[in-house]
Design a protein around this motif. Sequence first.
Motif, PDB file in Angstrom:
ATOM      1  N   LEU A  10      -0.708  12.564  -0.009  1.00 62.11           N
ATOM      2  CA  LEU A  10       0.335  13.466   0.509  1.00 62.11           C
ATOM      3  C   LEU A  10       1.132  12.807   1.629  1.00 62.11           C
ATOM      4  CD1 LEU A  10      -1.632  16.828   0.497  1.00 62.11           C
ATOM      5  CD2 LEU A  10       0.219  16.152  -1.046  1.00 62.11           C
ATOM      6  N   PHE A  11       0.462  12.030   2.465  1.00 62.79           N
ATOM      7  CA  PHE A  11       1.161  11.310   3.532  1.00 62.79           C
ATOM      8  C   PHE A  11       2.107  10.268   2.951  1.00 62.79           C
ATOM      9  CE2 PHE A  11       1.337   7.799   6.659  1.00 62.79           C
ATOM     10  CZ  PHE A  11       2.027   8.468   7.656  1.00 62.79           C
ATOM     11  N   SER A  12       1.669   9.579   1.903  1.00 68.42           N
ATOM     12  CA  SER A  12       2.537   8.564   1.286  1.00 68.42           C
ATOM     13  C   SER A  12       3.789   9.203   0.698  1.00 68.42           C
ATOM     14  CB  SER A  12       1.782   7.773   0.218  1.00 68.42           C
ATOM     15  OG  SER A  12       1.574   8.535  -0.946  1.00 68.42           O
ATOM     16  N   VAL A  13       3.643  10.398   0.130  1.00 70.08           N
ATOM     17  CA  VAL A  13       4.811  11.114  -0.403  1.00 70.08           C
ATOM     18  C   VAL A  13       5.724  11.528   0.755  1.00 70.08           C
ATOM     19  CG1 VAL A  13       5.577  13.144  -1.692  1.00 70.08           C
ATOM     20  CG2 VAL A  13       3.542  11.901  -2.434  1.00 70.08           C
ATOM     21  N   PHE A  14       5.142  11.925   1.869  1.00 71.03           N
ATOM     22  CA  PHE A  14       5.940  12.291   3.042  1.00 71.03           C
ATOM     23  C   PHE A  14       6.724  11.089   3.569  1.00 71.03           C
ATOM     24  CE2 PHE A  14       6.358  13.033   7.663  1.00 71.03           C
ATOM     25  CZ  PHE A  14       7.148  14.176   7.608  1.00 71.03           C
ATOM     26  N   VAL A  15       6.087   9.939   3.617  1.00 76.93           N
ATOM     27  CA  VAL A  15       6.758   8.706   4.055  1.00 76.93           C
ATOM     28  C   VAL A  15       7.931   8.395   3.127  1.00 76.93           C
ATOM     29  CG1 VAL A  15       6.476   6.202   4.309  1.00 76.93           C
ATOM     30  CG2 VAL A  15       4.751   7.744   5.231  1.00 76.93           C
ATOM     31  N   SER A  16       7.724   8.554   1.836  1.00 72.71           N
ATOM     32  CA  SER A  16       8.802   8.336   0.870  1.00 72.71           C
ATOM     33  C   SER A  16       9.951   9.321   1.097  1.00 72.71           C
ATOM     34  CB  SER A  16       8.252   8.489  -0.552  1.00 72.71           C
ATOM     35  OG  SER A  16       9.275   8.390  -1.495  1.00 72.71           O
ATOM     36  N   SER A  17       9.613  10.558   1.419  1.00 71.73           N
ATOM     37  CA  SER A  17      10.649  11.572   1.676  1.00 71.73           C
ATOM     38  C   SER A  17      11.461  11.234   2.921  1.00 71.73           C
ATOM     39  CB  SER A  17       9.998  12.946   1.827  1.00 71.73           C
ATOM     40  OG  SER A  17       9.310  13.297   0.657  1.00 71.73           O
ATOM     41  N   ILE A  18      10.788  10.738   3.936  1.00 74.73           N
ATOM     42  CA  ILE A  18      11.494  10.311   5.157  1.00 74.73           C
ATOM     43  C   ILE A  18      12.472   9.195   4.821  1.00 74.73           C
ATOM     44  CG2 ILE A  18      11.195   9.119   7.364  1.00 74.73           C
ATOM     45  CD1 ILE A  18       8.624  10.733   7.737  1.00 74.73           C
ATOM     46  N   SER A  19      12.049   8.254   3.997  1.00 74.46           N
ATOM     47  CA  SER A  19      12.944   7.144   3.647  1.00 74.46           C
ATOM     48  C   SER A  19      14.165   7.651   2.880  1.00 74.46           C
ATOM     49  CB  SER A  19      12.201   6.080   2.858  1.00 74.46           C
ATOM     50  OG  SER A  19      11.789   6.571   1.617  1.00 74.46           O
ATOM     51  N   GLN A  20      13.986   8.669   2.051  1.00 73.34           N
ATOM     52  CA  GLN A  20      15.135   9.236   1.343  1.00 73.34           C
ATOM     53  C   GLN A  20      16.137   9.862   2.312  1.00 73.34           C
ATOM     54  OE1 GLN A  20      14.080  11.682  -2.118  1.00 73.34           O
ATOM     55  NE2 GLN A  20      12.086  10.681  -2.088  1.00 73.34           N
ATOM     56  N   ILE A  21      15.627  10.528   3.323  1.00 71.23           N
ATOM     57  CA  ILE A  21      16.506  11.143   4.330  1.00 71.23           C
ATOM     58  C   ILE A  21      17.253  10.057   5.111  1.00 71.23           C
ATOM     59  CG2 ILE A  21      16.558  12.549   6.432  1.00 71.23           C
ATOM     60  CD1 ILE A  21      16.048  14.164   3.866  1.00 71.23           C
ATOM     61  N   PHE A  49       9.974   1.683   4.398  1.00 71.90           N
ATOM     62  CA  PHE A  49       9.161   2.889   4.233  1.00 71.90           C
ATOM     63  C   PHE A  49       8.772   3.095   2.765  1.00 71.90           C
ATOM     64  CE2 PHE A  49      10.765   4.964   8.336  1.00 71.90           C
ATOM     65  CZ  PHE A  49       9.561   4.759   8.980  1.00 71.90           C
ATOM     66  N   PHE A  50       9.701   2.800   1.851  1.00 73.45           N
ATOM     67  CA  PHE A  50       9.382   2.915   0.425  1.00 73.45           C
ATOM     68  C   PHE A  50       8.235   1.965   0.048  1.00 73.45           C
ATOM     69  CE2 PHE A  50      13.695   4.739  -0.795  1.00 73.45           C
ATOM     70  CZ  PHE A  50      13.165   5.951  -1.223  1.00 73.45           C
ATOM     71  N   ILE A  51       8.274   0.752   0.578  1.00 74.84           N
ATOM     72  CA  ILE A  51       7.204  -0.213   0.301  1.00 74.84           C
ATOM     73  C   ILE A  51       5.882   0.296   0.881  1.00 74.84           C
ATOM     74  CG2 ILE A  51       6.360  -2.543   0.821  1.00 74.84           C
ATOM     75  CD1 ILE A  51       9.362  -3.418   0.682  1.00 74.84           C
ATOM     76  N   LEU A  52       5.918   0.796   2.111  1.00 78.14           N
ATOM     77  CA  LEU A  52       4.728   1.363   2.734  1.00 78.14           C
ATOM     78  C   LEU A  52       4.185   2.518   1.890  1.00 78.14           C
ATOM     79  CD1 LEU A  52       2.706   1.669   5.080  1.00 78.14           C
ATOM     80  CD2 LEU A  52       4.418   3.132   6.205  1.00 78.14           C
ATOM     81  N   SER A  53       5.069   3.359   1.429  1.00 78.40           N
ATOM     82  CA  SER A  53       4.669   4.496   0.599  1.00 78.40           C
ATOM     83  C   SER A  53       3.983   4.028  -0.687  1.00 78.40           C
ATOM     84  CB  SER A  53       5.891   5.349   0.264  1.00 78.40           C
ATOM     85  OG  SER A  53       5.547   6.360  -0.652  1.00 78.40           O
ATOM     86  N   THR A  54       4.508   2.993  -1.295  1.00 73.98           N
ATOM     87  CA  THR A  54       3.916   2.458  -2.520  1.00 73.98           C
ATOM     88  C   THR A  54       2.512   1.926  -2.258  1.00 73.98           C
ATOM     89  OG1 THR A  54       6.106   1.874  -3.355  1.00 73.98           O
ATOM     90  CG2 THR A  54       4.228   0.768  -4.361  1.00 73.98           C
ATOM     91  N   VAL A  55       2.343   1.214  -1.158  1.00 73.71           N
ATOM     92  CA  VAL A  55       1.025   0.676  -0.807  1.00 73.71           C
ATOM     93  C   VAL A  55       0.039   1.824  -0.543  1.00 73.71           C
ATOM     94  CG1 VAL A  55      -0.261  -0.641   0.935  1.00 73.71           C
ATOM     95  CG2 VAL A  55       1.930  -1.499   0.062  1.00 73.71           C
ATOM     96  N   LEU A  56       0.479   2.832   0.210  1.00 74.23           N
ATOM     97  CA  LEU A  56      -0.389   3.973   0.507  1.00 74.23           C
ATOM     98  C   LEU A  56      -0.764   4.740  -0.756  1.00 74.23           C
ATOM     99  CD1 LEU A  56       1.291   5.346   3.774  1.00 74.23           C
ATOM    100  CD2 LEU A  56      -0.825   4.011   3.571  1.00 74.23           C
ATOM    101  N   THR A  57       0.191   4.905  -1.655  1.00 74.51           N
ATOM    102  CA  THR A  57      -0.094   5.599  -2.915  1.00 74.51           C
ATOM    103  C   THR A  57      -1.111   4.820  -3.734  1.00 74.51           C
ATOM    104  OG1 THR A  57       2.119   6.579  -2.957  1.00 74.51           O
ATOM    105  CG2 THR A  57       0.926   6.509  -5.044  1.00 74.51           C
ATOM    106  N   THR A  58      -0.954   3.516  -3.783  1.00 79.31           N
ATOM    107  CA  THR A  58      -1.905   2.673  -4.520  1.00 79.31           C
ATOM    108  C   THR A  58      -3.307   2.810  -3.937  1.00 79.31           C
ATOM    109  OG1 THR A  58      -0.129   1.111  -5.021  1.00 79.31           O
ATOM    110  CG2 THR A  58      -2.383   0.319  -5.271  1.00 79.31           C
ATOM    111  N   LEU A  59      -3.422   2.812  -2.612  1.00 80.88           N
ATOM    112  CA  LEU A  59      -4.723   3.003  -1.973  1.00 80.88           C
ATOM    113  C   LEU A  59      -5.278   4.396  -2.246  1.00 80.88           C
ATOM    114  CD1 LEU A  59      -4.052   1.305   1.495  1.00 80.88           C
ATOM    115  CD2 LEU A  59      -5.447   0.424  -0.388  1.00 80.88           C
ATOM    116  N   ALA A  60      -4.413   5.390  -2.231  1.00 79.60           N
ATOM    117  CA  ALA A  60      -4.848   6.775  -2.444  1.00 79.60           C
ATOM    118  C   ALA A  60      -5.400   6.972  -3.850  1.00 79.60           C
ATOM    119  CB  ALA A  60      -3.700   7.737  -2.181  1.00 79.60           C
TER     120      ALA A  60
END
Length: 113
Positions: A10-21, A49-60
């Motif tokens: 859920l945090f990784s999705v939030f990070v991705s949403s921030i990057s979209q904004i 942030f998108f790259i960070l989100s991808t890494v976090l999603t992969t870990l999740a």
Amino acid sequence: MINYFYLLFLFSVFVSSISQIILKKSADRKHDTRLKEYLNPHVIGAYSFFILSTVLTTLAYRGVPLSLGPVLESTGYVYVAILSVLVLKEKMTRKKLLGNILIIIGILVCALL
């Protein structure tokens, strides 16, 4: 017991949403050249942030079943709607509110089954 992998997802999705904004805010600005439009701190930061989100999603996904990934990913629509109101000063219409409520209900239904 809380599964921290779900929170990480859920945090990784939030990070991705921030990057979209951030990308939306950058797109709303005037840039001197095409190069500055794509190579400015906001755009570079957003893609970071998108790259960070991808890494976090992969870990999740180590602790989240693949079948629940798309369900949890849909929380991004809710995050973006809330961030759009708070950051971009967009209006929350009844249709947007109803859509987000339906998304949340869908997430809960999938999570409880």
